[in-house]
Enzyme design. Structure first.
Site, mmCIF file in Angstrom:
data_model
loop_
_atom_site.group_PDB
_atom_site.id
_atom_site.type_symbol
_atom_site.label_atom_id
_atom_site.label_comp_id
_atom_site.label_asym_id
_atom_site.label_seq_id
_atom_site.Cartn_x
_atom_site.Cartn_y
_atom_site.Cartn_z
ATOM 1 C CB SER A 41 76.318 11.920 27.938
ATOM 2 O OG SER A 41 77.633 12.329 28.204
ATOM 3 C CG ASP A 56 78.175 19.175 29.717
ATOM 4 O OD1 ASP A 56 79.098 18.722 30.300
ATOM 5 O OD2 ASP A 56 77.148 18.748 29.145
ATOM 6 C CG HIS A 104 76.599 15.976 31.415
ATOM 7 N ND1 HIS A 104 77.420 16.135 30.485
ATOM 8 C CD2 HIS A 104 76.262 14.632 31.586
ATOM 9 C CE1 HIS A 104 77.602 15.197 29.713
ATOM 10 N NE2 HIS A 104 76.917 14.196 30.326
#
Length: 521
Positions: free
Chosen positions: A236, A461, A491
């Site tokens: 991320s 996601d 995610h």
């Protein structure tokens, strides 16, 4: 709350569920109050003194994570008996003045398995920005396979946890803030008060919290760990950090994986709007799955679920739900509780239970989920996730949205998501009154001459839509960015999708780069 917490990546919901919310707290339009504020850019960074580059780390058995790191028990030994070790590394506070003041960066490692083929160290960043790597790595079990070749290493980035963690409000003040509901003007004023508190308690470090400084910390870490190249796994926001590192130090890039990728080309409005759509898509996917599991789903159809969730939130906006703790579940906290369960299909059953309980008048479960997401423990203590997240986001850009500009955008956000749109838009006010000017551009990630970097996007996601992975691979450059797309939910993909996990292991353990454009179903 004044809007969505502006997390661009990862915290932990329970011991094993990786979470993150990727909206930046930045936007368009200059802040008229920037004159005279310190700038977060380490432009003109000089060479790090030899004394720092050659420092020896004093590794010791890890103690329990501090409250700032999220608390919990000390990490237990790995199955082969290896103990987790912790140390602190000194780094320049200001890379433009590297011989000046230093800060201590908290680190953790588990040595490679004995008898294996040790490649070096593999450094992890779990996102946020604001997640404590020291607290997160021991619970990230998929990485243990990689100990056959690597010392597993992570750290609290500057401003996080035990690395000069940013502090703004007291625990009671955060609770009080989360219990409030404001219009946009009130949210902006609330953010200005928070910014003033950050300046009061952490003013010395705020100008030096940006992503570029964190990337320079990683190159210093590479040297201190004795590696010619940095082997890196970013998730991320950690993908943005990895991209910035590759741009600054392309010749030092080792085997690198970026999973759940932040789009380096979007401004704050585009990214936040994409997230509103992404979380709405994830909620719709949950509802489609939910109604196929009779007996555990509170809804008759996806349409029934959407209607009732919107109705529940409207009711909660007028009258917050009670909880056994005496605290109230506001609409904003209910939305955050829902968000917390959309990062992984494994959390969908918890969402069903929590929504059913809320319809019966109990806010306990949704508030518990929101608390965990916001870094609040059962004793009412908060880690540094929120404050560090704001510090990094606001240091990384000069852009600020005004209340008027956000107001004009609200219809577009509400159309994108009747559940998440309004709160996502309100989050764009997160840097109102911030005491540091910040840098002005999107992160520069072009890395000509770097080794291949595997870039992974997941179609389902919610926080970092799959298009961001394509953009990152393009921006890294031809022959550098290697795109792998996963057709799945959630995610992050490593340790979840077998195909992606096999490709990552092949790259990190054997140096096998997957074909660009590979698709995993």
């Amino acid at each position: 709350m004044s809007g969505f917490p502006t997390f661009r990546t990862t915290s932990l919901l329970s011991a094993a569920l990786l979470l993150t919310l990727g909206a930046t707290a930045t936007a368009c339009g200059p802040d008229k109050g920037d004159a005279g504020r310190p700038d977060s850019s380490p432009a003109g960074a000089a060479a790090v003194p030899a004394a720092l580059a050659s420092q020896k780390l004093n590794w010791q058995p890890c103690t329990a994570p501090s409250t700032a790191q999220g608390g919990g028990a000390a990490p237990g030994k790995l199955p082969d008996g290896t103990a987790w070790e912790c140390a602190t590394m000194k780094a320049p506070l200001d890379y433009a003045k590297p011989a000046g003041d230093t800060i201590d960066l908290a680190m953790i490692r588990a040595k490679a398995e004995s008898g294996g083929k040790r490649t070096g160290s593999l450094v992890f960043n779990f996102g946020g920005p604001g997640a404590s790597g020291v607290a997160t790595l021991p619970g990230y079990t998929p990485a243990r396979t990689l100990r056959s070749h690597y010392d597993l290493v992570s750290f609290d980035p500057r401003g996080v946890g035990n690395s000069a963690g940013v502090r703004c409000l007291s625990d009671k003040e955060i609770d009080a803030q989360r219990a409030e509901t404001h219009d946009l003007a009130g949210a902006a004023e609330q953010n200005k008060r928070t910014a003033a508190a950050c300046a009061k308690h952490s003013g010395k470090v705020l100008p030096h919290i940006g992503t570029e400084s964190a990337a320079r910390d990683m190159d210093l870490m590479r040297q201190v760990l004795g590696d010619a190249r940095l082997n890196y796994f970013g998730m991320s926001y950690g993908t943005e950090l990895g991209g910035v590192y590759a741009h600054l130090f392309p010749k030092h890039v080792g085997r690198t994986v970026l999973d759940a990728v932040v789009d380096p080309t979007q401004d704050a409005v585009q990214e936040s709007l994409g997230q509103a759509k992404g979380f709405q898509l994830a909620l719709d996917n949950y509802l489609a799955h939910c109604v196929k599991t009779p007996g555990s789903c509170p809804y008759r159809s996806p349409e029934d679920g959407r209607r009732r969730i919107v109705g529940l939130l409207a009711k909660t906006a007028k009258q917050p739900l009670p909880t056994k703790s005496g605290r109230k579940l506001t609409k904003e906290q209910a939305v955050i509780g829902i968000v917390a369960t959309l990062y992984s299909k494994e959390a969908w059953p918890a969402l069903s239970v929590s929504l059913a309980d809320a319809e019966q008048g109990s806010g306990d479960n949704l508030l518990m989920l929101a608390d965990d997401y916001m870094g609040r423990d059962t004793k009412g203590r908060y880690d540094t996730m929120q404050s560090a997240n704001a510090a990094v986001n606001c240091a990384d850009t000069k852009q600020r949205l005004t209340t008027k500009e956000v107001q004009a955008r609200l219809p577009e956000f509400r159309k994108a998501s009747p559940v998440f749109g309004e709160l996502t838009a309100t989050g764009l006010l997160g840097c109102q009154g911030w005491p540091v000017t910040g840098t002005s551009d999107n992160p520069e990630v072009s890395a000509p001459g770097a080794a291949p970097i595997v870039v992974i996007g997941n179609a389902g996601d919610p926080a970092t839509p799959v298009a961001g992975a394509r953009k990152m691979a393009e921006k890294l450059g031809k022959g550098v960015g290697v795109l792998l797309t996963v057709k799945g939910e959630g995610h992050g993909t490593y340790g979840v999708n077998p195909c992606a996990t096999k490709a990552v292991n092949g790259h990190l353990l054997d140096g096998k780069v997957p074909a660009n454009g590979t698709v995993c179903s």
